[in-house]
Design an enzyme around this catalytic site. Sequence first.
Site, short mmCIF file in Angstrom:
data_model
loop_
_atom_site.label_atom_id
_atom_site.label_comp_id
_atom_site.label_asym_id
_atom_site.label_seq_id
_atom_site.Cartn_x
_atom_site.Cartn_y
_atom_site.Cartn_z
CG PHE A 153 59.20 32.91 33.60
CD1 PHE A 153 60.40 32.93 34.48
CD2 PHE A 153 58.12 33.83 34.23
CE1 PHE A 153 60.50 33.59 35.80
CE2 PHE A 153 58.28 34.51 35.36
CZ PHE A 153 59.51 34.26 36.26
CB THR A 207 58.57 38.21 34.99
OG1 THR A 207 59.02 39.26 35.65
CG2 THR A 207 59.76 37.47 34.55
#
Length: 636
Positions: A535, A533
């Site tokens: 960010f 992921t």
Amino acid sequence: MIIVLKKQISEMQKESIRSFLVEKGYTVKEIVGQEETVFGAVGQSTLDIREVELLEGVANVVPISKPYKLASRELKKEDTIVTVGKVKIGGNRIAIIAGPCAVESREQIMSIAASVREAGAVILRGGAFKPRTSPYAFQGLGEEGLKYLKEAGETYGMPVTTEIVNPSDAPMMTKYIDMFQIGARNMQNFELLKAVGKTGMPVLLKRGLCATIEEWLMAAEYLMASGTDQIVLCERGIRTYERATRNTLDVSAIPVVQKMTHLPVIGDPSHATGLRDMVSPMSLALIASGASGLIVEVHNNPEKAFSDGPQSLYPSQFEKLMRDLHSLSAVVGKSLERIPRIVPESLALNPTASPVSDHLVVAFQGERGAYSELAIRRAFDESTDVLPCKSFSDVFEAVLQGKAAYGMIPLENTLGGTIYENLDLLDRHQAIQVVGEQQIRIIHNLIGLPGSNIGSLREVYSHPQGLAQCTEYLQHELSYAQAIPFFDTAGAVAYVKDAKDPTKAAIAGAPAAKVYGMEILCEGIESNPRNYTRFYIICREERSAVFRSTAAVNRASLRFTVPDRPGSLFAALLVLTKHGLNMKKLESRPIPGKPWEYSFFVETELGESGAFDVALAELSELCLSVRVLGTFTSNL
């Protein structure tokens, strides 16, 4: 011995215990952990531990079985993080120390310092006193070399480290350096260890040529017993029968030592191999094994180096190594240490930004222990406070209202795709800017109450994405348990803890298990290990300039709308191509209140100096609207 103190102990009781132990001949060190506070007492005196157990405020007394006491994991369960200037070594960071084997001249060290700093090194190394096998080899420039090293470090904002050879040099050297090095040949020079330990300064302790791990840790014990607890261990290869390399790099020592001691461990691939071509692959091996950093020799002209030229990387090779290390760091669950790290002292533009303390506050969506909090811990200093929020919108509001200085929001996942809600929130909040990014590898774990049995589980909770990403494990290994969606992965762990039901478990990251005192029943249960992921770090516009000053900006996020006519989007994207801007991401988003009309989100590299500004001016003429959401540093 380890004296575990009661949680409600008074300062008077604590001082009474300390005085009692000192009178008995012990050296006492207080260690404050997340769950308990202990006294570590070491010394030659013998004492019946029952005498200590009877003292007021003592919860328990545990003998330390290892010959190394202060350095043992028995004394301190949590990892020690060593601070060198503004750099931290240990924990979830990877610190890279780089520079020449020896300081040869002012021009040489200044040139190399500039190149390694630009590539991403955080500490500058360079020998001023060189213990050499041959008495006829270059022995270093001495104090003059220290002056050059200090100047180079100050010029390029890096703390410096160098080797000490003579115990009497310690007071003089403290004026010039930030961390001592104890070389392999001096690892058991006990008078030197005592002299350096008394300074209280950070120390890089290299493993001896033929030293066992226990002997290495006993050398660290000398330093700690003399006055410093800021010690970094360095595996630099040991001498064996093999002659193909300079030494034999004991990569296996890294995880072994980490179980035995709380001190951080780094590696020296340069001295371990003695061959330039082997430094990079062995660097990657050291980091993969869990090392908290590297010390690498770099020279701008290795062929003419006064010492160790064959093992010194060219600046271009070091720069490539740093890029490789950045990619690997996310895989091993760490991030490269940067200078300066994001610290509250330099960023406290709004004294009222923190509702809790004077520390920097960063907001995130979810419960404590969420992957977003893990991203915060890799991007910010340990003293940073976190502010959990119920929704992504709450994160933006916390930043806007000054409750948090920064926000950490997920932008995209390699399996789940883009988080469109956050793109829309960025578009809606024009006072918010993107100033940084962080990449996290998502490692899912099955987490339950301590002592739980996997075979007894009947319900498993997690965010719907977490459940979807563990489908194979749930279907094949836990087919007898019901998968139940929950609003948050870390929140699911908190729920299972509060339920106190051993038939319930959650799927989340390891930090969540630690935060809530739960047990990891099975690690790495995700179906696809290539699960990452990315960010965004966000803040108010007025704070963004300070953040960006910490590193070279090389990427931009922008949003634009184009006229409703054939080829308008193509024409806009052609501007990026024309000016050599490499587009990294393109998304379309519906415009609220305008059915079937869309705005476009683009992330692009900035290209050569000035190219982005020229392209932005052209886009402004072609598009109905253009807004730069932020510029930041990316190493992806």
